[in-house]
Enzyme design. Sequence first.
Site, PDB file in Angstrom:
ATOM      1  CE  LYS A 219      -4.156  -2.088   1.826  1.00 67.59           C
ATOM      2  NZ  LYS A 219      -3.684  -3.435   2.231  1.00 67.59           N
TER       3      LYS A 219
HETATM    4  C1  LIG Z   1      -4.441  -4.481   1.911  1.00 72.23           C
HETATM    5  C2  LIG Z   1      -3.680  -5.723   1.825  1.00 72.23           C
HETATM    6  C3  LIG Z   1      -4.073  -6.764   0.976  1.00 72.23           C
HETATM    7  C4  LIG Z   1      -5.338  -6.691   0.148  1.00 72.23           C
HETATM    8  O1  LIG Z   1      -5.253  -5.703  -0.847  1.00 72.23           O
HETATM    9  P1  LIG Z   1      -6.597  -5.150  -1.532  1.00 72.23           P
HETATM   10  O2  LIG Z   1      -6.154  -4.120  -2.485  1.00 72.23           O
HETATM   11  O3  LIG Z   1      -7.434  -4.599  -0.413  1.00 72.23           O
HETATM   12  O4  LIG Z   1      -7.259  -6.309  -2.163  1.00 72.23           O
HETATM   13  C5  LIG Z   1      -3.276  -7.879   0.896  1.00 72.23           C
HETATM   14  N1  LIG Z   1      -2.156  -7.990   1.649  1.00 72.23           N
HETATM   15  C6  LIG Z   1      -1.763  -7.020   2.479  1.00 72.23           C
HETATM   16  C7  LIG Z   1      -0.531  -7.211   3.273  1.00 72.23           C
HETATM   17  C8  LIG Z   1      -2.495  -5.857   2.596  1.00 72.23           C
HETATM   18  O5  LIG Z   1      -2.092  -4.904   3.421  1.00 72.23           O
END
Ligand SMILES: *Cc1c(COP(=O)(O)O)cnc(C)c1O
Length: 441
Positions: free
Chosen positions: A107
């Site tokens: 993210k």
């Molecule tokens: C947020 C997150 C996900 C999922 O991603 P999305 O875009 O919400 O599908 C998977 N793994 C980790 C470590 C995350 O922080």
Amino acid sequence: MRFASTRNPSLDVGFEEAVFRGLAPDGGLYHPKSHPDLRPLFEQLEPAAFDETAARLIEALFPELPQPEELARQAFEFAPALTEPVKSPDGEISILELFHGPSCAFKDFGASFLATVMERFLHARNERAVILTATSGDTGSAVAQAFHRKENIDVVVLYPAGRVSPLQEKQLTTLGDNIVALEVDGSFDDCQRMVKEAFVDPELTSRITLSSANSINLGRLLPQSFYYVWAWAQVRARSGERAAAPDRLHFCVPSGNFGNLTAGVLAWKWGLPVDGFIAATNRNDVVPEYLKSGLFSPRPSVATYSNAMDVGNPSNFERLEAIFDRDWRKMSSVISEEVVSDEQTLETIRRVYEKTGAILDPHTAVGYLASERFLAAHRGARIISLATAHPGKFVEVVERTIGVRPELPPALSRLLELPKHSIPVANTLAALSTFLLDRYG
Ligand SMILES: *Cc1c(COP(=O)(O)O)cnc(C)c1O
């Protein structure tokens, strides 16, 4: 590029407006109104440093943004890494490590790009804004880190009390300055609902410039497409298939709110020649169920070890529906699904560690097992499996599983020493409104 609500294509806006509104006025999500054809760009793309590839894409997608190279350098001081493929008789799996940013999760890419463009836009307009964001763990920490000490921006993060890991909680609650953590007595779905309600509340929106930073925000969503393109260019160069596209290439994406996967599917829609995607989920399998049956039935999320994927009503599903003209057969011809239980997640972490010495975090393990299953059913495929978090972020689970404590990146271990500052709130819009109006109104 113009962007319209997933619920009403006639309301269209430019990138800057979509970034600040977050959610469209009718409650839908902003989505590209038409899709550019980037095939000429993809064909010419050389494998390059990540920020260079990102700059090419920024130029192509957002010609209105000045100085794309500088913007890309500023936003992406960290980069993804693609491991050498593990080959088996069934095919091969490479891992795309997306955890080398400040919060050690994928993210960071979206959050950092969003923070950088927002700061630029606000500076140009000489305005302030409050970012309101709900997190099931990782979004909030990436957002908090990305916006920490940005000028003209305050950040309010809502997180479900007791449902994020101790380290995630530290990441949300120790920064201070322009970052406030609200500890919500409820689930992630409650947090997400409160944020959605705040954005359409007339009193709040008239008194405070509210903006989102969740995966619903286009400014976070779109830059996540960059590393799919970057990884594709690396694989093409490595496989020596310079002129052609790498054959039988799939991306496997551990998914919760489906922002990451949607970004990859957008790159495909813009002409990136990949054969498909694998949506890997934990027991929160609303989308896999839809891909199998055409029935979409959102429900309350259940807690799992891959808690950043514990989402019962994934917001980006609306965007996937828009991309595939609300036709589940079309969607399932491009996106395969795999559902992985908690037991299977731990078993995968253990097995991969014993076999290779590599330590996977629980989210990455969900994707890895999904990749292995897909290979077994599609011999000869090549998979790029996304590693979404550093294993050191989930020390408790990982240590219990393999008996070895994964090393915590120094940027994170430092936080464990700092005191937690959070404000407890009820899971209602009224509680959120009171806080916001007192503090920023
Ligand atoms: C947020 C997150 C996900 C999922 O991603 P999305 O875009 O919400 O599908 C998977 N793994 C980790 C470590 C995350 O922080």
